[in-house]
Design a protein around this motif. Structure first.
Motif, PDB file in Angstrom:
ATOM      1  N   VAL A  96      12.865   8.575   6.606  1.00  0.00           N
ATOM      2  CA  VAL A  96      11.715   7.686   6.783  1.00  0.00           C
ATOM      3  C   VAL A  96      11.265   7.847   8.231  1.00  0.00           C
ATOM      4  CG1 VAL A  96      10.899   5.293   6.749  1.00  0.00           C
ATOM      5  CG2 VAL A  96      12.507   6.086   4.990  1.00  0.00           C
ATOM      6  N   ALA A  97       9.973   7.967   8.412  1.00  0.00           N
ATOM      7  CA  ALA A  97       9.427   8.198   9.749  1.00  0.00           C
ATOM      8  C   ALA A  97       9.803   7.070  10.705  1.00  0.00           C
ATOM      9  CB  ALA A  97       7.911   8.331   9.669  1.00  0.00           C
ATOM     10  N   PRO A  98      10.156   7.419  11.943  1.00  0.00           N
ATOM     11  CA  PRO A  98      10.413   6.372  12.937  1.00  0.00           C
ATOM     12  C   PRO A  98       9.202   5.432  13.009  1.00  0.00           C
ATOM     13  CG  PRO A  98      10.958   8.537  13.822  1.00  0.00           C
ATOM     14  CD  PRO A  98      10.258   8.764  12.508  1.00  0.00           C
ATOM     15  N   GLY A  99       9.475   4.178  13.201  1.00  0.00           N
ATOM     16  CA  GLY A  99       8.414   3.187  13.229  1.00  0.00           C
ATOM     17  C   GLY A  99       8.081   2.625  11.862  1.00  0.00           C
ATOM     18  N   ARG A 100       8.569   3.282  10.799  1.00  0.00           N
ATOM     19  CA  ARG A 100       8.336   2.809   9.433  1.00  0.00           C
ATOM     20  C   ARG A 100       9.641   2.363   8.784  1.00  0.00           C
ATOM     21  NH1 ARG A 100       2.861   4.279   8.621  1.00  0.00           N
ATOM     22  NH2 ARG A 100       2.869   2.704   6.998  1.00  0.00           N
ATOM     23  N   ARG A 101      10.740   2.503   9.520  1.00  0.00           N
ATOM     24  CA  ARG A 101      12.054   2.138   8.979  1.00  0.00           C
ATOM     25  C   ARG A 101      12.203   0.622   8.943  1.00  0.00           C
ATOM     26  NH1 ARG A 101      14.767   6.761  12.690  1.00  0.00           N
ATOM     27  NH2 ARG A 101      13.981   8.487  11.454  1.00  0.00           N
ATOM     28  N   GLY A 102      13.000   0.156   7.997  1.00  0.00           N
ATOM     29  CA  GLY A 102      13.263  -1.272   7.877  1.00  0.00           C
ATOM     30  C   GLY A 102      12.158  -2.035   7.168  1.00  0.00           C
ATOM     31  N   ALA A 103      11.194  -1.316   6.582  1.00  0.00           N
ATOM     32  CA  ALA A 103      10.068  -1.964   5.907  1.00  0.00           C
ATOM     33  C   ALA A 103      10.101  -1.759   4.396  1.00  0.00           C
ATOM     34  CB  ALA A 103       8.754  -1.449   6.481  1.00  0.00           C
ATOM     35  N   GLY A 104      11.231  -1.282   3.851  1.00  0.00           N
ATOM     36  CA  GLY A 104      11.364  -1.122   2.411  1.00  0.00           C
ATOM     37  C   GLY A 104      11.008   0.237   1.863  1.00  0.00           C
ATOM     38  N   VAL A 105      10.552   1.148   2.712  1.00  0.00           N
ATOM     39  CA  VAL A 105      10.164   2.483   2.245  1.00  0.00           C
ATOM     40  C   VAL A 105      11.375   3.233   1.688  1.00  0.00           C
ATOM     41  CG1 VAL A 105       9.204   4.731   2.941  1.00  0.00           C
ATOM     42  CG2 VAL A 105       8.197   2.603   3.816  1.00  0.00           C
ATOM     43  N   GLU A 146       3.686   7.593   0.949  1.00  0.00           N
ATOM     44  CA  GLU A 146       2.588   7.629   1.909  1.00  0.00           C
ATOM     45  C   GLU A 146       1.963   6.252   2.021  1.00  0.00           C
ATOM     46  OE1 GLU A 146       0.080  10.771   0.407  1.00  0.00           O
ATOM     47  OE2 GLU A 146      -0.904   9.436  -1.001  1.00  0.00           O
ATOM     48  N   ASP A 147       1.366   5.995   3.184  1.00  0.00           N
ATOM     49  CA  ASP A 147       0.742   4.695   3.421  1.00  0.00           C
ATOM     50  C   ASP A 147      -0.658   4.661   2.823  1.00  0.00           C
ATOM     51  OD1 ASP A 147      -0.956   6.002   5.249  1.00  0.00           O
ATOM     52  OD2 ASP A 147       0.060   5.172   7.006  1.00  0.00           O
ATOM     53  N   GLN A 148      -1.349   3.553   3.028  1.00  0.00           N
ATOM     54  CA  GLN A 148      -2.691   3.366   2.460  1.00  0.00           C
ATOM     55  C   GLN A 148      -3.672   4.430   2.913  1.00  0.00           C
ATOM     56  OE1 GLN A 148      -3.285  -0.729   3.727  1.00  0.00           O
ATOM     57  NE2 GLN A 148      -3.134  -1.409   1.603  1.00  0.00           N
ATOM     58  N   GLY A 149      -3.466   4.971   4.087  1.00  0.00           N
ATOM     59  CA  GLY A 149      -4.343   6.014   4.608  1.00  0.00           C
ATOM     60  C   GLY A 149      -3.974   7.409   4.148  1.00  0.00           C
ATOM     61  N   GLY A 150      -2.941   7.527   3.309  1.00  0.00           N
ATOM     62  CA  GLY A 150      -2.502   8.836   2.830  1.00  0.00           C
ATOM     63  C   GLY A 150      -1.587   9.570   3.786  1.00  0.00           C
ATOM     64  N   VAL A 151      -1.097   8.876   4.813  1.00  0.00           N
ATOM     65  CA  VAL A 151      -0.187   9.496   5.782  1.00  0.00           C
ATOM     66  C   VAL A 151       1.245   9.414   5.247  1.00  0.00           C
ATOM     67  CG1 VAL A 151       0.736   9.337   8.125  1.00  0.00           C
ATOM     68  CG2 VAL A 151      -1.694   8.887   7.704  1.00  0.00           C
ATOM     69  N   PRO A 152       1.937  10.548   5.133  1.00  0.00           N
ATOM     70  CA  PRO A 152       3.334  10.511   4.668  1.00  0.00           C
ATOM     71  C   PRO A 152       4.213   9.713   5.627  1.00  0.00           C
ATOM     72  CG  PRO A 152       2.479  12.752   4.579  1.00  0.00           C
ATOM     73  CD  PRO A 152       1.479  11.926   5.342  1.00  0.00           C
ATOM     74  N   GLY A 191       0.772  -1.230   0.000  1.00  0.00           N
ATOM     75  CA  GLY A 191       0.000   0.000   0.000  1.00  0.00           C
ATOM     76  C   GLY A 191       0.803   1.280   0.000  1.00  0.00           C
ATOM     77  N   ILE A 192       2.120   1.206  -0.047  1.00  0.00           N
ATOM     78  CA  ILE A 192       2.925   2.438  -0.098  1.00  0.00           C
ATOM     79  C   ILE A 192       2.783   3.033  -1.501  1.00  0.00           C
ATOM     80  CG2 ILE A 192       5.259   3.413  -0.024  1.00  0.00           C
ATOM     81  CD1 ILE A 192       4.157   2.689   2.723  1.00  0.00           C
TER      82      ILE A 192
END
Length: 159
Positions: free
Chosen positions: A93-102, A58-64, A6-7
């Motif tokens: 990359v926002a903390p908590g979203r790192r390490g997920a391929g963003v 941004e994620d599926q919810g449109g949050v950067p 969903g990115i």
């Protein structure tokens, strides 16, 4: 690494200015250090110059959740054979979203955008920054001392 589902990537718009500043703040420090103020000189130097539009993830919810762009520092980190400053990478990359391929997704999009117009780009990374491994996987190579005693300069050929 496959990015989280969903990115979506898009060009930044004026409503993203605060998020871009926040990502520049994160790009200035190692993860466990306090963030600099939004108007800190180091943050201001990293901001995209006129004409450079960051790429926003941004994620599926449109949050950067991340952003990437190039800028030029003064003095430049590296120059080309003619002495022209090389564009420098800024990615956050926002903390908590790192390490997920963003970050990898953002880098690939930046490389595609710059292909054909930029031959080489560079980045400065702190020796303790785990992002150095991502940069190496994406084709950056260490070329010597970066900014400060713990900085590492890296180059990426885009040809």
């Amino acid at each position: 690494m496959t990015p989280e589902p969903g990115i979506r990537l898009r060009a930044a718009n004026p409503a993203d200015d605060g998020f871009v500043i926040e990502m520049a703040r994160h790009a200035c420090v190692i993860e466990d250090w306090p963030l600099p103020a939004p108007d800190d000189d180091e943050v201001l130097e990293l901001l995209p110059p006129p004409g450079v539009v960051p790429i926003i993830a941004e994620d599926q919810g449109g949050v950067p959740v991340g952003a990437v762009w190039t800028y030029h520092s003064d003095p430049p980190l590296r120059t080309d054979a003619d002495g022209a400053p090389l564009p420098e990478l800024c990615i956050g990359v926002a903390p908590g979203r790192r390490g997920a391929g963003v970050g990898g997704l953002l880098l690939d999009a930046l490389f595609a955008r710059l292909a054909g117009t930029v031959a080489t780009m560079c980045t400065n990374v702190h020796v303790r920054n785990p992002a150095q491994r991502l940069y190496e996987r994406k084709g950056f190579r260490v070329v010597g001392q970066g900014n400060g005693p713990l900085g590492v300069a890296m180059l990426k050929d885009l040809r």
